[in-house]
Design an enzyme around this catalytic site. Structure first.
Site, PDB file in Angstrom:
ATOM      1  N   ARG A 105       0.847  -1.192   0.000  1.00 35.64           N
ATOM      2  CA  ARG A 105       0.000   0.000   0.000  1.00 35.64           C
ATOM      3  C   ARG A 105       0.892   1.255   0.000  1.00 35.64           C
ATOM      4  O   ARG A 105       1.956   1.267   0.654  1.00 35.64           O
ATOM      5  CB  ARG A 105      -0.863  -0.032   1.263  1.00 35.64           C
ATOM      6  CG  ARG A 105      -1.868   1.094   1.413  1.00 35.64           C
ATOM      7  CD  ARG A 105      -3.009   0.962   0.467  1.00 35.64           C
ATOM      8  NE  ARG A 105      -4.154   1.760   0.880  1.00 35.64           N
ATOM      9  CZ  ARG A 105      -5.115   2.110   0.026  1.00 35.64           C
ATOM     10  NH1 ARG A 105      -5.087   1.751  -1.247  1.00 35.64           N
ATOM     11  NH2 ARG A 105      -6.153   2.806   0.460  1.00 35.64           N
ATOM     12  N   THR A 379      -9.649   0.527  -9.467  1.00 32.98           N
ATOM     13  CA  THR A 379      -8.805  -0.521  -8.867  1.00 32.98           C
ATOM     14  C   THR A 379      -8.904  -1.717  -9.804  1.00 32.98           C
ATOM     15  O   THR A 379      -9.794  -1.754 -10.659  1.00 32.98           O
ATOM     16  CB  THR A 379      -9.295  -0.890  -7.437  1.00 32.98           C
ATOM     17  OG1 THR A 379      -9.138   0.254  -6.594  1.00 32.98           O
ATOM     18  CG2 THR A 379      -8.584  -2.065  -6.828  1.00 32.98           C
ATOM     19  N   THR A 397      -4.074  -0.710  -7.168  1.00 34.67           N
ATOM     20  CA  THR A 397      -4.902   0.444  -7.531  1.00 34.67           C
ATOM     21  C   THR A 397      -4.086   1.719  -7.659  1.00 34.67           C
ATOM     22  O   THR A 397      -2.994   1.837  -7.103  1.00 34.67           O
ATOM     23  CB  THR A 397      -5.987   0.659  -6.443  1.00 34.67           C
ATOM     24  OG1 THR A 397      -6.896   1.670  -6.867  1.00 34.67           O
ATOM     25  CG2 THR A 397      -5.384   1.076  -5.107  1.00 34.67           C
ATOM     26  N   ASP A 421      -7.688   8.304   0.459  1.00 32.78           N
ATOM     27  CA  ASP A 421      -8.231   7.249   1.314  1.00 32.78           C
ATOM     28  C   ASP A 421      -7.951   7.494   2.797  1.00 32.78           C
ATOM     29  O   ASP A 421      -8.370   6.717   3.652  1.00 32.78           O
ATOM     30  CB  ASP A 421      -7.687   5.879   0.891  1.00 32.78           C
ATOM     31  CG  ASP A 421      -8.511   5.263  -0.249  1.00 32.78           C
ATOM     32  OD1 ASP A 421      -9.561   5.833  -0.602  1.00 32.78           O
ATOM     33  OD2 ASP A 421      -8.100   4.225  -0.788  1.00 32.78           O
ATOM     34  N   SER A 451     -10.071  -0.746   1.072  1.00 31.08           N
ATOM     35  CA  SER A 451     -11.120  -1.774   1.021  1.00 31.08           C
ATOM     36  C   SER A 451     -10.709  -2.962   0.161  1.00 31.08           C
ATOM     37  O   SER A 451     -11.489  -3.905   0.014  1.00 31.08           O
ATOM     38  CB  SER A 451     -12.408  -1.187   0.440  1.00 31.08           C
ATOM     39  OG  SER A 451     -12.894  -0.153   1.245  1.00 31.08           O
ATOM     40  N   GLY A 472     -13.851   0.210  -4.951  1.00 32.46           N
ATOM     41  CA  GLY A 472     -13.854   1.068  -3.776  1.00 32.46           C
ATOM     42  C   GLY A 472     -14.475   0.345  -2.590  1.00 32.46           C
ATOM     43  O   GLY A 472     -14.205  -0.828  -2.333  1.00 32.46           O
TER      44      GLY A 472
HETATM   45  N1  GLY Z   1      -8.496   2.963  -3.373  1.00 34.91           N
HETATM   46  C1  GLY Z   1      -9.376   1.899  -3.158  1.00 34.91           C
HETATM   47  C2  GLY Z   1      -9.044   1.089  -1.956  1.00 34.91           C
HETATM   48  O1  GLY Z   1      -7.885   1.022  -1.581  1.00 34.91           O
HETATM   49  O2  GLY Z   1      -9.903   0.518  -1.347  1.00 34.91           O
END
Ligand code: GLY
Length: 570
Positions: A105, A379, A397, A421, A451, A472
């Protein structure tokens, strides 16, 4: 690395170029019948990328090798979400029972701060969603590299080679690419580096044009030869840091050099004799899926009937309660050491939540607590199985479709807008769409809550299903509904990903239902229990692979909601 593999890879690259030029006649699936093969499958949002992954499997690569090659190919062929400038999660489950996850991430830059998106009026400036301040430190290249170091078998350079070839030699502009480029024309007008990639010498691309990406090919070549350092150090790092500084962005060479992915223990649950192995925080997906399945295990869902009003009602009530917990408790575990994950995924917690569900009447989401924020529907997810039955489930994503829409200078790749986010305004939570709770506030080096829910279902220690979706906040519910479709309603994997879906996320207290997926009388009965509904378009696009442990066959399915998607196998 064996010479035979190198020669074979050379011919594979040639074949890929031919695939771009000729009508495609690959073993691929569509509709409600799964692709059934004996040796290996990749299912993704891009047929070309799935083919790259299968080529790697045929060259003796394992599921992680194929996942790396597919992810890098998607960065070329599926720019709406495929990326090297974003981040994501990889869940692995070997046939030998070993399961692990890789968290790549994005992170907040060192110069980020808790109130960086708060305007003088105390409201969000929205800079978390657009422009240079929305860009988080990318994690994809480091994450793929780390997963390959841990579990890959073929040389790294061979896994990057197909993506280099696709970027250098070009791919045909499909309808999905054409419409995505057209939709984002205002951004290409705004950012010259993006126009250089997404416009054809100043003119819009047309369907069938050959789209070449020479800058991206050069960046990928550096990654091919230097591994993660090809992105996080040297020429690319200097270029990206200078580009950020010129344009008011925050990411520095130090941010890039410091970026590290994390191998994390999966979050685990059980459901009707199956093991659920999924992504832990900073994903909210694994916790959410397990919490909902635990609640739903107490109902005879098969007897309620697939997508009946009673069924949709209990799903909604499980979703409502789980998404409330998500908003209150979840964030980056490295900054929230006391997150109550084991309580949230316990059968006891589920039992107490289940006890508050009334079969005749919808509960009310408590507006006084927390509200919800907009989260992009983009995503992309893909799934892989190799000849030994090892599975990878990977979701990554750029946040919005095409991310920030900013191409990184001369690097040829899109930058994410993942900072959106985070919770933007500390302490301010309201029904207008903001959450200000602590676990997901901006802190330098922190990862924003996600998510994304790449998940593997196992039975008796062996993986049987790899599944996930874009979408999302809806991702968690989409992935869970596909799992229910297979376990409770006995649908095959293709029927399970095709079936109509719905979504509730606690607040706003409204259920979105895919158009034409539910009959009007079902919706009437459902609304009669007190639910408010709205109709929406497609909800996600799930990519699933099932292993039939009785026949040994692999079943693959690419959701037809993804225009360029395909399950490819051999
Ligand atoms: N940007 C979508 C997610 O990480 O859930």
């Amino acid at each position: 690395m064996k010479t035979t593999t190198r020669i074979s890879l050379f011919y594979r690259s040639l074949a890929l170029i031919l695939i771009c030029l000729l009508p495609i006649t690959l073993s691929a699936q569509s509709g409600k019948t799964p692709l059934r093969v004996e040796n290996g499958i990749v299912t993704s949002a891009s047929r070309l990328a799935s083919q790259v992954g299968v080529d790697i499997l045929q060259d003796g690569g394992n599921a992680v090798d194929a996942a790396v090659a597919t992810a890098l190919a998607l960065a070329v062929t599926w720019p709406t979400a495929g990326n090297i400038g974003g981040g994501g999660f990889l869940v692995y489950h070997g046939d030998d029972g070993h399961a692990t996850t890789f968290d790549f991430r994005e992170k907040a830059p060192l110069a980020a701060s808790e109130r960086m998106y708060v305007g003088d009026d105390g409201l969000s400036t929205n800079a978390q969603h657009r422009g240079f301040l929305s860009v988080g430190v990318p994690g994809t290249v480091a994450g793929l590299y780390e997963a390959h170091q841990a579990l890959g078998s073929l040389p790294w350079a061979d896994l990057v080679a197909p993506a280099v070839a696709l970027a250098r030699d070009g791919i045909p502009i499909t309808y999905a690419l054409y419409s995505g480029f057209s939709r984002n024309q205002p951004f290409w007008d705004q950012f010259p580096s993006s126009a250089a990639v997404f416009m054809n010498n100043g003119e819009p691309y047309q369907m069938g044009d050959n789209w070449v990406q020479p800058d991206l090919a050069r960046t990928l070549e550096r990654i091919q030869h230097q591994g993660r350092d090809g992105f996080y150090k040297g020429e690319n790092a200097r270029m990206l840091a200078a580009f950020m500084q010129e344009n008011g962005g925050l990411i520095t060479e130090e941010d890039l050099a410091l970026y590290q992915p994390v191998e994390r223990e999966p979050v685990r649950g059980t459901y009707r004799g199956y093991d659920i192995v999924s992504m832990p925080p900073p994903s909210s997906g694994g916790v959410g899926i397990i919490e909902m399945l635990n609640i739903l295990e107490g109902f005879d869902l098969a007897a309620l009937g697939h997508n009946s009003a009673d069924y949709l009602h209990v799903l909604t009530e499980a979703m409502r309660r789980t998404y409330a917990d998500r908003a209150e408790f979840l964030g980056d575990p490295d900054f929230n050491p006391d997150m109550p994950v084991s309580r949230l995924i316990s059968k006891e917690h589920a039992a107490s939540l289940r006890a508050s569900i009334d079969m005749t009447q919808a509960s009310v989401s408590d507006e006084a607590e927390f509200a919800d924020i907009y989260e992009s529907e983009e995503t992309t997810h893909f799934s892989v199985v190799d000849q030994d039955g090892n599975m990878v489930s990977l979701t990554y994503t750029l946040e919005n479709g095409y991310g920030s829409r900013i191409v990184a200078g001369s690097g040829g790749y899109l930058l994410n807008n993942e900072m959106g986010d985070f919770n933007p305004v500390p302490g301010v939570t309201n029904r207008d769409g903001q959450v200000g709770t602590d676990p997901n506030l901006v802190v330098p080096q922190k990862r924003m809550l996600s998510s994304m829910s790449p998940t593997i279902v196992a039975r008796d220690g062996k993986p049987v299903l790899a599944i996930g979706s874009p979408g999302g906040r809806t991702i968690i519910n989409t992935t869970m509904q596909v799992i229910l479709n297979m376990i409770d309603h006995d649908l095959n994997v293709a029927q399970a990903v095709e079936a109509g879906r719905m979504h509730h996320q606690w607040l706003p207290d409204v259920t979105s239902m895919e158009a034409n997926a539910f009959s009007p009388d079902t919706i009437r009965l459902y609304e009669a229990k007190g639910h408010e509904t709205r109709v929406r378009g497609n909800q996600g696009s799930a990519m699933g692979i099932f292993i039939d442990r009785e026949t040994g066959l692999f079943h693959g399915a690419a959701d037809s909601r993804a225009g360029d998607g395909a399950a490819v196998g051999y």
